[in-house]
Structures are given as structure tokens and as C-alpha cells.
Design a protein around this motif. Structure first.
Motif, PDB file in Angstrom:
ATOM      1  N   ARG A   1      10.087  17.755  -2.039  1.00  0.00           N
ATOM      2  CA  ARG A   1      11.169  17.656  -1.346  1.00  0.00           C
ATOM      3  C   ARG A   1      11.187  16.203  -0.909  1.00  0.00           C
ATOM      4  O   ARG A   1      12.578  15.888  -0.851  1.00  0.00           O
ATOM      5  N   ILE A   2      10.450  15.551  -0.126  1.00  0.00           N
ATOM      6  CA  ILE A   2      10.622  14.229   0.297  1.00  0.00           C
ATOM      7  C   ILE A   2      10.847  13.238  -0.705  1.00  0.00           C
ATOM      8  O   ILE A   2      11.555  12.275  -0.339  1.00  0.00           O
ATOM      9  N   SER A   3      10.245  13.281  -1.740  1.00  0.00           N
ATOM     10  CA  SER A   3      10.177  12.237  -3.055  1.00  0.00           C
ATOM     11  C   SER A   3       9.718  10.977  -2.358  1.00  0.00           C
ATOM     12  O   SER A   3      10.768   9.889  -2.371  1.00  0.00           O
ATOM     13  N   PRO A   4       8.774  10.624  -1.679  1.00  0.00           N
ATOM     14  CA  PRO A   4       8.548   9.364  -1.069  1.00  0.00           C
ATOM     15  C   PRO A   4       8.039   8.349  -2.364  1.00  0.00           C
ATOM     16  O   PRO A   4       7.797   8.488  -3.273  1.00  0.00           O
ATOM     17  N   ASP A   5       8.534   7.141  -1.780  1.00  0.00           N
ATOM     18  CA  ASP A   5       8.232   5.952  -2.813  1.00  0.00           C
ATOM     19  C   ASP A   5       6.908   5.510  -2.428  1.00  0.00           C
ATOM     20  O   ASP A   5       6.013   4.924  -3.273  1.00  0.00           O
TER      21      ASP A   5
ATOM     22  N   LEU B   1       2.951  -0.178  10.442  1.00  0.00           N
ATOM     23  CA  LEU B   1       3.657  -1.296  10.387  1.00  0.00           C
ATOM     24  C   LEU B   1       3.737  -2.451   9.417  1.00  0.00           C
ATOM     25  O   LEU B   1       4.786  -3.019   8.908  1.00  0.00           O
ATOM     26  N   HIS B   2       2.397  -2.740   8.951  1.00  0.00           N
ATOM     27  CA  HIS B   2       2.362  -3.749   7.863  1.00  0.00           C
ATOM     28  C   HIS B   2       2.816  -3.257   6.693  1.00  0.00           C
ATOM     29  O   HIS B   2       3.668  -3.943   5.896  1.00  0.00           O
ATOM     30  N   PHE B   3       2.769  -1.881   6.432  1.00  0.00           N
ATOM     31  CA  PHE B   3       3.283  -1.367   5.189  1.00  0.00           C
ATOM     32  C   PHE B   3       4.984  -1.429   5.146  1.00  0.00           C
ATOM     33  O   PHE B   3       5.677  -1.247   4.142  1.00  0.00           O
ATOM     34  N   VAL B   4       5.402  -0.871   6.205  1.00  0.00           N
ATOM     35  CA  VAL B   4       6.555  -0.992   6.791  1.00  0.00           C
ATOM     36  C   VAL B   4       7.237  -2.323   6.282  1.00  0.00           C
ATOM     37  O   VAL B   4       8.447  -2.447   5.877  1.00  0.00           O
ATOM     38  N   ASN B   5       6.774  -3.403   6.631  1.00  0.00           N
ATOM     39  CA  ASN B   5       7.099  -4.622   6.388  1.00  0.00           C
ATOM     40  C   ASN B   5       7.047  -5.102   4.918  1.00  0.00           C
ATOM     41  O   ASN B   5       7.624  -5.929   4.305  1.00  0.00           O
ATOM     42  N   THR B   6       6.022  -4.333   4.319  1.00  0.00           N
ATOM     43  CA  THR B   6       5.655  -4.746   2.725  1.00  0.00           C
ATOM     44  C   THR B   6       6.509  -4.009   2.213  1.00  0.00           C
ATOM     45  O   THR B   6       6.971  -4.602   0.837  1.00  0.00           O
TER      46      THR B   6
ATOM     47  N   PRO C   1      10.046  -2.816   2.216  1.00  0.00           N
ATOM     48  CA  PRO C   1      11.422  -2.523   3.261  1.00  0.00           C
ATOM     49  C   PRO C   1      12.152  -1.743   2.286  1.00  0.00           C
ATOM     50  O   PRO C   1      12.321  -1.578   1.020  1.00  0.00           O
ATOM     51  N   ARG C   2      12.957  -0.946   3.179  1.00  0.00           N
ATOM     52  CA  ARG C   2      13.979  -0.023   2.378  1.00  0.00           C
ATOM     53  C   ARG C   2      13.559   0.984   1.426  1.00  0.00           C
ATOM     54  O   ARG C   2      14.041   1.681   0.673  1.00  0.00           O
ATOM     55  N   LYS C   3      12.155   1.430   1.667  1.00  0.00           N
ATOM     56  CA  LYS C   3      11.615   2.411   1.102  1.00  0.00           C
ATOM     57  C   LYS C   3      11.315   3.799   1.776  1.00  0.00           C
ATOM     58  O   LYS C   3      11.455   3.695   3.013  1.00  0.00           O
ATOM     59  N   ARG C   4      11.050   4.746   1.236  1.00  0.00           N
ATOM     60  CA  ARG C   4      10.762   6.121   1.706  1.00  0.00           C
ATOM     61  C   ARG C   4       9.068   6.097   2.099  1.00  0.00           C
ATOM     62  O   ARG C   4       8.610   6.422   0.723  1.00  0.00           O
ATOM     63  N   ILE C   5       8.514   6.165   3.161  1.00  0.00           N
ATOM     64  CA  ILE C   5       7.322   5.884   3.428  1.00  0.00           C
ATOM     65  C   ILE C   5       6.692   7.258   4.120  1.00  0.00           C
ATOM     66  O   ILE C   5       7.329   7.554   5.196  1.00  0.00           O
ATOM     67  N   LEU C   6       5.837   7.941   3.459  1.00  0.00           N
ATOM     68  CA  LEU C   6       5.274   9.094   4.116  1.00  0.00           C
ATOM     69  C   LEU C   6       4.047   8.717   4.520  1.00  0.00           C
ATOM     70  O   LEU C   6       2.902   8.357   3.714  1.00  0.00           O
ATOM     71  N   VAL C   7       3.762   9.135   5.721  1.00  0.00           N
ATOM     72  CA  VAL C   7       2.272   8.990   6.621  1.00  0.00           C
ATOM     73  C   VAL C   7       1.849  10.214   6.569  1.00  0.00           C
ATOM     74  O   VAL C   7       2.091  11.167   7.567  1.00  0.00           O
ATOM     75  N   LEU C   8       0.728  10.330   5.855  1.00  0.00           N
ATOM     76  CA  LEU C   8      -0.244  11.662   5.879  1.00  0.00           C
ATOM     77  C   LEU C   8      -1.253  11.481   7.025  1.00  0.00           C
ATOM     78  O   LEU C   8      -1.829  10.588   7.053  1.00  0.00           O
TER      79      LEU C   8
END
Length: 277
Positions: free
Chosen positions: A55-59, A233-238, A240-247
Motif C-alpha cells: 500500500r505504501i510503496s516505499p522507495d 535524519l541521515h537517510f532523509v538527507n541521503t 531527498p524527495r523519497k518515500r521512506i518507511l521506518v520499521l
């Protein structure tokens, strides 16, 4: 000539407006903090988690382990029976997705090295024994019963599906549970000399009291969540503009939310709940 100037001016203004609209509508990085239960329970297992991933289809999927569980090519170097491993592996087999670890590096070894494990469990077992035999004073007994009640309430929510443990109300219960465990119970233990008198011998030959080991476990809970949020936050910066799912085990969700929300503007991301997809 004047008409040409007006036409050029209009084109220039149109270009500025287009740039402004484009910058305003530029998609932000989406961060989804998905609380999970590690082992299969009623209404939540690997299949239900996999369906959420679809459903989320994360990058990008951030996985709650450290880098020692991955190869240099960021492939799992071990396998688990956990919901997260089965669901993530299946999703990665069928979809293009980036998987990265984000946990506190060497968390289990570190806890042992500082004496937080297994003294935290031993100290809690001793406290429960004092409670069961009626050796706690009335105020401390009520404090311990408050912890038991909140703990039971929180654990029961795991059996009602992902929506039941991915919402602000459950986050609030989790915060109360962790505060009771690591702050209130530690203060109760301080009232009874037995927690300072009994020591556990660590692997390096040093010894640590049950009370100090328990307090170090509480300190580590804060350190671990702070490290996890820093890595996120490191991966948010790495990416950008992606859909990041944190389990994350759903006990962590409130803490990660608290640490990450203030960084949304600086890192240009939004935090979303899984049911928004």
C-alpha cells in the motif's frame, strides 16, 4: 517596440511565477514511522505487514538493526523469523526498494558491556518478587501496580492490528509505560538497599549493582532512540524527495516522533501515518 517589451515582460513574470509554483509544489520527503510487532500475533503477521508495504510503496525501507546484519552491498547477511524480515524480503524480491539499517551500532554488545544486561531483567524480577510477597510499602506497591496496568494495556493493543498501535493514543500509552519502567520503578528500587547490595559480575570481571545496571538500561533507552533518530535524519538527507518507511517496534514510535518532528523544516520532510496511503 513597446508591444515587444510588454510581451517580454509578461514572459519574464510568467517564468518567475512558474518557478515559484514549482518550488512550492516540489514533493517533500515522506517519512512513515510504522510501528510493528516483531513476532506473529493475532491480526498482525508477516503477510499483513507485507500488504502494508504494498500500500505504501516505499522507495526506502529503514530496518531496525545495525549495519553488522548487512553485507557491504546492503543485503541481509542473516535471516530471522520476524514479521519484518519476512515481509521486507518478500517485498524486495518483487519491487525495487532500498533497504538500510538504522539502529544503535552494536546495541546488544553495548548493553552487556555497560552492565545494563542482564541486570535490568534481574532487578525487575527482584522487584516483582518483593511485590508478590508483600514487602513493598503501600506507595511503592501502587506505583508498581500502575506500571503493570499500563504495561498490560499496551501489550494487549498488539493483538488488534496495525491501526491499534500506530496512533497518538497508543503512543501516549507507550510513553507512559517507558517512563514508569525506567524512571518511576528506578525510584522505587532506590528505597530498598537490596538493589544496591546485590551485584552482577560482568564479562570483563567488574561488578555492578542491580540498581546501577537498571539505571544504565534506562539511560540506554534514551541513547538508542537518539541514535536511531540521528540515523533516520541521515537517510532523509541521503534520499531527498523519497518515500521512506521506518520499521520500528511500536514502543519506539512515540520517542522517534518526538525527536524527528522538530527537524521537519530543516530537513524538508513530512511525517505520515501508514493509513494515509
Amino acid at each position: 517596440m513597446r508591444g515587444l517589451f510588454i510581451h517580454i515582460k509578461r514572459l519574464f513574470l510568467l517564468g518567475i511565477v512558474t518557478v515559484l509554483i514549482s518550488s512550492c509544489t516540489k514533493p517533500k520527503t515522506e517519512l512513515i514511522l510504522l510501528g510493528t510487532v516483531h513476532q506473529p500475533v493475532e491480526n498482525f503477521n508477516a503477510d499483513s505487514l507485507y500488504n502494508i508495504l504494498v500500500r505504501i510503496s516505499p522507495d526506502v525501507i529503514l530496518y531496525e538493526v545495525d549495519s553488522s546484519f548487512f553485507t557491504d552491498q546492503f543485503e541481509f547477511n542473516t535471516s530471522w523469523k520476524s514479521n519484518e524480515y519476512k515481509a521486507t524480503s518478500k517485498y524486495a524480491d518483487l519491487n525495487e526498494v532500498i533497504i538500510r539499517p538504522y539502529d544503535f551500532t552494536g546495541r546488544n554488545e553495548y548493553r552487556k558491556a555497560i552492565g545494563a544486561r542482564p541486570t535490568d531483567g534481574l532487578a525487575k524480577a527482584l522487584l516483582d518478587s518483593l511485590y508478590q510477597t508483600g514487602l513493598l510499602n503501600p506507595a511503592d506497591q501502587l506505583q508498581y501496580e500502575s506500571y503493570l496496568q499500563v504495561n498490560d494495556t499496551l501489550n494487549a493493543l498488539a493483538y488488534y492490528g496495525a491501526a491499534s498501535f500506530n496512533n497518538p493514543a497508543t503512543d501516549s500509552i507507550a510513553q507512559s509505560r517507558q517512563q514508569l519502567q525506567y524512571e518511576s520503578l528506578a525510584k522505587v528500587m532506590e528505597q530498598y538497599p537490596v538493589f544496591s547490595d546485590i551485584h552482577y559480575q560482568m564479562e570483563n570481571g567488574d561488578s555492578i549493582s542491580f540498581l546501577d545496571g537498571y539505571k544504565r538500561a534506562g539511560d540506554f533507552w534514551k541513547m538508542r532512540n537518539e541514535a536511531m533518530s540521528k540515523h533516520i535524519l541521515h537517510f532523509v538527507n541521503t534520499f531527498p524527495r523519497k518515500r521512506i518507511l521506518v520499521l520500528n517496534g511500536f514502543f519506539h514510535r512515540y520517542y522517534l516522533n518526538k525527536l524527528l518532528l522538530p527537524a521537519c523544516s530543516e530537513y524538508d520532510f513530512v511525517i505520515k501515518n501508514f493509513d494515509e496511503y
